[in-house]
Motif scaffolding. Structure first.
Motif, PDB file in Angstrom:
ATOM      1  N   LEU A 148       0.826  -1.206   0.000  1.00 19.69           N
ATOM      2  CA  LEU A 148       0.000   0.000   0.000  1.00 19.69           C
ATOM      3  C   LEU A 148       0.863   1.260   0.000  1.00 19.69           C
ATOM      4  O   LEU A 148       0.502   2.278  -0.605  1.00 19.69           O
ATOM      5  CB  LEU A 148      -0.941  -0.016   1.201  1.00 19.69           C
ATOM      6  CG  LEU A 148      -2.006  -1.129   1.188  1.00 19.69           C
ATOM      7  CD1 LEU A 148      -2.891  -1.040   2.416  1.00 19.69           C
ATOM      8  CD2 LEU A 148      -2.845  -1.077  -0.090  1.00 19.69           C
ATOM      9  N   ASP A 149       2.016   1.193   0.667  1.00 23.70           N
ATOM     10  CA  ASP A 149       2.939   2.331   0.640  1.00 23.70           C
ATOM     11  C   ASP A 149       3.436   2.590  -0.781  1.00 23.70           C
ATOM     12  O   ASP A 149       3.601   3.744  -1.195  1.00 23.70           O
ATOM     13  CB  ASP A 149       4.131   2.071   1.566  1.00 23.70           C
ATOM     14  CG  ASP A 149       3.762   2.179   3.046  1.00 23.70           C
ATOM     15  OD1 ASP A 149       2.695   2.757   3.344  1.00 23.70           O
ATOM     16  OD2 ASP A 149       4.535   1.692   3.880  1.00 23.70           O
ATOM     17  N   ARG A 150       3.646   1.515  -1.544  1.00 26.10           N
ATOM     18  CA  ARG A 150       4.122   1.659  -2.917  1.00 26.10           C
ATOM     19  C   ARG A 150       3.072   2.323  -3.810  1.00 26.10           C
ATOM     20  O   ARG A 150       3.422   2.906  -4.837  1.00 26.10           O
ATOM     21  CB  ARG A 150       4.488   0.288  -3.497  1.00 26.10           C
ATOM     22  CG  ARG A 150       5.778  -0.289  -2.932  1.00 26.10           C
ATOM     23  CD  ARG A 150       5.953  -1.740  -3.363  1.00 26.10           C
ATOM     24  NE  ARG A 150       7.121  -2.337  -2.731  1.00 26.10           N
ATOM     25  CZ  ARG A 150       8.284  -2.567  -3.330  1.00 26.10           C
ATOM     26  NH1 ARG A 150       8.420  -2.240  -4.599  1.00 26.10           N
ATOM     27  NH2 ARG A 150       9.292  -3.105  -2.684  1.00 26.10           N
ATOM     28  N   LEU A 151       1.819   2.217  -3.429  1.00 22.83           N
ATOM     29  CA  LEU A 151       0.749   2.816  -4.231  1.00 22.83           C
ATOM     30  C   LEU A 151       0.627   4.322  -4.022  1.00 22.83           C
ATOM     31  O   LEU A 151      -0.097   4.990  -4.767  1.00 22.83           O
ATOM     32  CB  LEU A 151      -0.592   2.151  -3.907  1.00 22.83           C
ATOM     33  CG  LEU A 151      -0.794   0.737  -4.417  1.00 22.83           C
ATOM     34  CD1 LEU A 151      -2.129   0.192  -3.926  1.00 22.83           C
ATOM     35  CD2 LEU A 151      -0.732   0.682  -5.932  1.00 22.83           C
ATOM     36  N   GLY A 152       1.282   4.829  -3.007  1.00 22.79           N
ATOM     37  CA  GLY A 152       1.200   6.261  -2.735  1.00 22.79           C
ATOM     38  C   GLY A 152      -0.221   6.678  -2.387  1.00 22.79           C
ATOM     39  O   GLY A 152      -0.898   6.023  -1.592  1.00 22.79           O
ATOM     40  N   ALA A 153      -0.710   7.746  -3.034  1.00 21.54           N
ATOM     41  CA  ALA A 153      -2.051   8.269  -2.739  1.00 21.54           C
ATOM     42  C   ALA A 153      -3.138   7.250  -3.055  1.00 21.54           C
ATOM     43  O   ALA A 153      -4.171   7.206  -2.376  1.00 21.54           O
ATOM     44  CB  ALA A 153      -2.287   9.561  -3.506  1.00 21.54           C
ATOM     45  N   ARG A 154      -2.911   6.406  -4.052  1.00 22.19           N
ATOM     46  CA  ARG A 154      -3.928   5.407  -4.412  1.00 22.19           C
ATOM     47  C   ARG A 154      -4.086   4.355  -3.314  1.00 22.19           C
ATOM     48  O   ARG A 154      -5.121   3.680  -3.248  1.00 22.19           O
ATOM     49  CB  ARG A 154      -3.577   4.733  -5.729  1.00 22.19           C
ATOM     50  CG  ARG A 154      -3.664   5.653  -6.939  1.00 22.19           C
ATOM     51  CD  ARG A 154      -3.653   4.867  -8.219  1.00 22.19           C
ATOM     52  NE  ARG A 154      -4.887   4.118  -8.425  1.00 22.19           N
ATOM     53  CZ  ARG A 154      -5.073   3.242  -9.389  1.00 22.19           C
ATOM     54  NH1 ARG A 154      -4.078   2.970 -10.232  1.00 22.19           N
ATOM     55  NH2 ARG A 154      -6.227   2.602  -9.526  1.00 22.19           N
ATOM     56  N   GLY A 155      -3.098   4.203  -2.488  1.00 17.60           N
ATOM     57  CA  GLY A 155      -3.194   3.242  -1.392  1.00 17.60           C
ATOM     58  C   GLY A 155      -4.303   3.581  -0.419  1.00 17.60           C
ATOM     59  O   GLY A 155      -4.828   2.699   0.277  1.00 17.60           O
ATOM     60  N   ALA A 156      -4.693   4.868  -0.376  1.00 18.23           N
ATOM     61  CA  ALA A 156      -5.772   5.287   0.519  1.00 18.23           C
ATOM     62  C   ALA A 156      -7.121   4.736   0.085  1.00 18.23           C
ATOM     63  O   ALA A 156      -8.088   4.782   0.851  1.00 18.23           O
ATOM     64  CB  ALA A 156      -5.824   6.811   0.586  1.00 18.23           C
ATOM     65  N   GLN A 157      -7.207   4.205  -1.141  1.00 15.92           N
ATOM     66  CA  GLN A 157      -8.461   3.614  -1.615  1.00 15.92           C
ATOM     67  C   GLN A 157      -8.755   2.269  -0.938  1.00 15.92           C
ATOM     68  O   GLN A 157      -9.884   1.786  -1.007  1.00 15.92           O
ATOM     69  CB  GLN A 157      -8.409   3.391  -3.129  1.00 15.92           C
ATOM     70  CG  GLN A 157      -8.379   4.649  -3.964  1.00 15.92           C
ATOM     71  CD  GLN A 157      -8.308   4.328  -5.445  1.00 15.92           C
ATOM     72  OE1 GLN A 157      -7.239   4.229  -6.020  1.00 15.92           O
ATOM     73  NE2 GLN A 157      -9.473   4.155  -6.056  1.00 15.92           N
ATOM     74  N   VAL A 158      -7.734   1.692  -0.324  1.00 21.96           N
ATOM     75  CA  VAL A 158      -7.868   0.351   0.251  1.00 21.96           C
ATOM     76  C   VAL A 158      -7.725   0.402   1.762  1.00 21.96           C
ATOM     77  O   VAL A 158      -6.781   0.997   2.290  1.00 21.96           O
ATOM     78  CB  VAL A 158      -6.803  -0.594  -0.327  1.00 21.96           C
ATOM     79  CG1 VAL A 158      -6.963  -1.994   0.245  1.00 21.96           C
ATOM     80  CG2 VAL A 158      -6.871  -0.628  -1.844  1.00 21.96           C
ATOM     81  N   ARG A 174      -3.049  -1.731  -8.624  1.00 22.64           N
ATOM     82  CA  ARG A 174      -3.101  -0.635  -9.602  1.00 22.64           C
ATOM     83  C   ARG A 174      -4.050  -0.970 -10.745  1.00 22.64           C
ATOM     84  O   ARG A 174      -4.767  -0.105 -11.260  1.00 22.64           O
ATOM     85  CB  ARG A 174      -1.707  -0.347 -10.158  1.00 22.64           C
ATOM     86  CG  ARG A 174      -0.760   0.333  -9.213  1.00 22.64           C
ATOM     87  CD  ARG A 174       0.514   0.782  -9.928  1.00 22.64           C
ATOM     88  NE  ARG A 174       1.545   1.161  -8.969  1.00 22.64           N
ATOM     89  CZ  ARG A 174       2.538   0.383  -8.591  1.00 22.64           C
ATOM     90  NH1 ARG A 174       2.647  -0.842  -9.120  1.00 22.64           N
ATOM     91  NH2 ARG A 174       3.426   0.794  -7.724  1.00 22.64           N
ATOM     92  N   ASN A 175      -4.040  -2.235 -11.138  1.00 20.38           N
ATOM     93  CA  ASN A 175      -4.888  -2.664 -12.258  1.00 20.38           C
ATOM     94  C   ASN A 175      -6.336  -2.911 -11.852  1.00 20.38           C
ATOM     95  O   ASN A 175      -7.233  -2.855 -12.701  1.00 20.38           O
ATOM     96  CB  ASN A 175      -4.309  -3.945 -12.871  1.00 20.38           C
ATOM     97  CG  ASN A 175      -2.953  -3.725 -13.511  1.00 20.38           C
ATOM     98  OD1 ASN A 175      -2.676  -2.654 -14.029  1.00 20.38           O
ATOM     99  ND2 ASN A 175      -2.102  -4.742 -13.462  1.00 20.38           N
ATOM    100  N   LEU A 176      -6.566  -3.182 -10.574  1.00 18.42           N
ATOM    101  CA  LEU A 176      -7.912  -3.545 -10.120  1.00 18.42           C
ATOM    102  C   LEU A 176      -8.695  -2.382  -9.531  1.00 18.42           C
ATOM    103  O   LEU A 176      -9.924  -2.363  -9.608  1.00 18.42           O
ATOM    104  CB  LEU A 176      -7.810  -4.663  -9.068  1.00 18.42           C
ATOM    105  CG  LEU A 176      -7.323  -6.008  -9.569  1.00 18.42           C
ATOM    106  CD1 LEU A 176      -7.013  -6.951  -8.396  1.00 18.42           C
ATOM    107  CD2 LEU A 176      -8.367  -6.655 -10.479  1.00 18.42           C
ATOM    108  N   LEU A 177      -7.986  -1.420  -8.956  1.00 21.17           N
ATOM    109  CA  LEU A 177      -8.682  -0.288  -8.311  1.00 21.17           C
ATOM    110  C   LEU A 177      -9.205   0.670  -9.365  1.00 21.17           C
ATOM    111  O   LEU A 177      -8.598   0.855 -10.424  1.00 21.17           O
ATOM    112  CB  LEU A 177      -7.732   0.441  -7.368  1.00 21.17           C
ATOM    113  CG  LEU A 177      -7.269  -0.348  -6.133  1.00 21.17           C
ATOM    114  CD1 LEU A 177      -6.212   0.453  -5.372  1.00 21.17           C
ATOM    115  CD2 LEU A 177      -8.444  -0.663  -5.227  1.00 21.17           C
TER     116      LEU A 177
END
Length: 223
Positions: free
Chosen positions: A110-120, A217-220
């Protein structure tokens, strides 16, 4: 005067400090290693079989309603996460290896996703209600990341949610020596649920942080 040299037979007969001849010790070590390798192979085959069984189930058969208690001692249901993706993992706080490694990997992903990690929302569901109180779960999950939501509940509530996700839970046989410090066998899989608590995908727990991040990244949904 030269000391008499030792014959090969005498060298083989020498014993170590425990009174075990070197050739006997080597045979025992070889048998122990072979036994460990065989046990590992059985566990890997079992894990692969379970993974194949789970991945072969229709998505609508996995997941369902639940009522549990979070690590701040509040009642939580699947509706509490409505509108948010959740990444669920079933484990227990006394787990020696797979559980802590999985939570650390999820945190890194989730850290690697950056801001997108907040979606999960990463969710840890305890399968050990006898020992995993909300306070214990809180201490455990926050040691990995403050974003992880820890859930527990009474024995029936845990059985219900485990059944909804087809998670196998089996305490190992206890003895007087292991009472209170027992280990548990359980299915290890990550479940990605969408904002309506529908299964999106499952992740093997031996996935790396980069593999999990790439799949997310591909699923969100795009932001």
């Amino acid at each position: 005067m030269k000391e008499p040299s030792s014959s090969p037979g005498r060298a083989r007969a020498r014993k170590d400090a425990r009174g075990i001849a070197p050739d006997v010790r080597k045979r025992r070590e070889r048998r122990a290693l072979l036994g460990l390798m065989a046990a590992t192979a059985v566990l890997l085959c079992a894990a692969a079989g379970l993974r194949a069984l789970m991945l072969g189930r229709p998505a609508e058969e996995i997941g369902g309603p639940y009522t549990l208690t979070d690590d701040t001692d509040h009642v939580v249901t699947e509706q509490s996460f409505h509108g948010h993706y959740t990444l669920l993992y079933f484990g227990y706080t006394h787990c020696l290896d797979v559980c802590p490694l999985t939570l650390a990997t999820v945190t890194a992903a989730l850290d690697r996703l950056g801001a997108r990690g907040a979606q999960v929302v990463p969710v840890f569901i305890s399968i050990d209600p006898a020992r995993d109180t909300p306070a214990r779960v809180h201490e455990y999950v926050t040691s990995f990341s403050p974003r992880i939501v820890g859930l527990t509940g009474d024995a029936q509530a845990i059985r219900n949610v485990a059944a909804e996700f087809h998670v196998m839970v089996r305490p190992r046989q206890m003895t007087a020596a292991t009472a209170g410090n027992y280990q548990m066998d359980h299915s290890s899989m990550l479940f990605l649920m969408d904002g309506r608590n529908h299964l999106v995908s499952m992740f093997p727990v031996d996935s790396s942080a980069e593999e999990i991040a790439t799949r997310l990244r591909n699923l969100l949904p795009a932001q």
